[in-house]
Design an enzyme around this catalytic site. Structure first.
Site, short mmCIF file in Angstrom:
data_model
loop_
_atom_site.label_atom_id
_atom_site.label_comp_id
_atom_site.label_asym_id
_atom_site.label_seq_id
_atom_site.Cartn_x
_atom_site.Cartn_y
_atom_site.Cartn_z
N ASP A 73 0.84 -1.20 0.00
CA ASP A 73 0.00 0.00 0.00
C ASP A 73 0.87 1.25 0.00
OD1 ASP A 73 -2.23 -1.61 0.12
OD2 ASP A 73 -2.53 -1.34 2.30
N VAL A 74 0.29 2.36 -0.45
CA VAL A 74 1.02 3.63 -0.49
C VAL A 74 1.61 3.98 0.87
CG1 VAL A 74 0.75 6.12 -0.80
CG2 VAL A 74 -0.30 4.55 -2.43
#
Length: 324
Positions: free
Chosen positions: A152-153
């Site tokens: 994920d970011v």
């Protein structure tokens, strides 16, 4: 003074997003809450508010208005591009920990996506690798060259990227066959009981909120193993191993158990804990990665140290004698 304005678009170029406010953002100012949930700067959210593009029950909101748990906000946003493009861009803080003719293993900082996607215009792992002059496999979609798994970011830690077609195919097979070892460390709210165990709960997109995922009966099989490493007064440091690799799996599973990750406001974390520990992202780190080299078959194992923000939060807990 130069005036900043949003580009005026036709309705065909825009999309309406219905957003539910999670419990962790109850009574937050709307500009702050939406900046966190949408990944936009607060100034952009303010421009949307000033243009009456954010409404609650049909009434436009102002930037000083507060949101409540469960509020449904309607937001008129620019439509996502259907075909994301890959832009080679250097990324500060991205570290190469292994590199040969076939694979490259990197330590990803927060705020960087694995690859371009609709609605994301920020830095990416693949863009940074190409900008640094490394070759990558051309397998897969054009914007995902060489990417065989994602973080994920907001998640930091280890990722492997394929540099040739044979390595891409082999690594994809290893991930599919679940022979890749992936160990994460996470700080969750509360104390896990039991202190170690397995979460076996299917995951799919949230039935009402398409930006989230959820435990749903008809979802894809999802298995997470965990062990408590240390207990603090209100939080637990966990070691987590994934048997499957669903989107947001760790975040969804622990939220479903009412132990959301510290800083993960999208999945119900208490913002007061995140604020106290100065965490503006989910406390989640891809700590270890083990795999067979796709060409030589050699077993490779990598470990990533905590980045500065995670180290700082743990030191804060220890300094304030919050260990249980």
């Amino acid at each position: 003074m130069k005036e900043t304005r949003l580009k005026v678009m036709t309705m065909s170029e825009r999309e309406r997003k219905i957003l539910s406010i999670p419990e962790g953002l109850d009574q937050e100012r709307v500009d702050a809450a939406l900046a966190r949930l949408l990944g936009l700067s607060r100034s952009v959210v303010v421009l949307l508010l000033e243009a009456d593009e954010i409404t609650r029950k049909g009434k436009a909101l102002g930037k000083s208005d507060k949101v409540s748990d469960g509020d449904l906000l309607e937001i008129l946003m620019p439509a996502a591009k259907s075909e994301p493009t890959l832009t080679p861009t250097p990324v500060d803080g991205l570290t190469v920990v292994f590199n040969d003719d076939h694979i490259i293993v990197i330590d990803k900082p927060a705020g960087v996506a694995a690859h371009p996607s609709p609605g994301w215009s920020g830095p990416t792992v693949i863009g940074a690798i190409i900008a640094a002059g490394y070759n990558v496999s051309t397998s897969g979609a054009a914007e995902r060259q060489g990417i065989v798994h994602r973080l994920d970011v907001g998640t930091t830690g280890l990722m492997v990227v394929a540099k040739d077609e044979a390595s891409y195919t082999n690594l994809k097979d290893q991930f599919r066959d679940r022979t890749v070892g992936k160990v994460y460390h996470a700080l969750v709210q509360g104390h896990m009981d039991p202190s170690e165990g397995t979460i076996d709960a299917p995951i799919d997109r949230h039935p009402k909120e398409d930006y989230r995922f959820a435990v749903v009966a008809e979802g894809k099989p999802s298995i997470t193993h965990y062990k408590a490493l240390e207990y603090f007064r209100a939080v637990s440091l966990l070691e987590i191993e994934l048997e499957t690799g669903r989107t947001h799996q760790i975040r969804v599973h622990f939220s479903a158990l009412h132990h959301p990750l510290v800083g993960d406001l999208t999945y119900g974390a208490d913002h007061t804990i995140a604020d106290r520990l100065e965490m503006n992202r989910p406390w989640l780190h891809a700590r270890e990665l083990s795999l067979k080299h796709p060409i030589t078959g050699e077993l490779l194992h990598f470990t990533s140290p905590y980045p500065a923000d995670l180290t700082r939060s743990l030191r804060s807990l220890e300094a304030n004698q919050e260990r249980d």
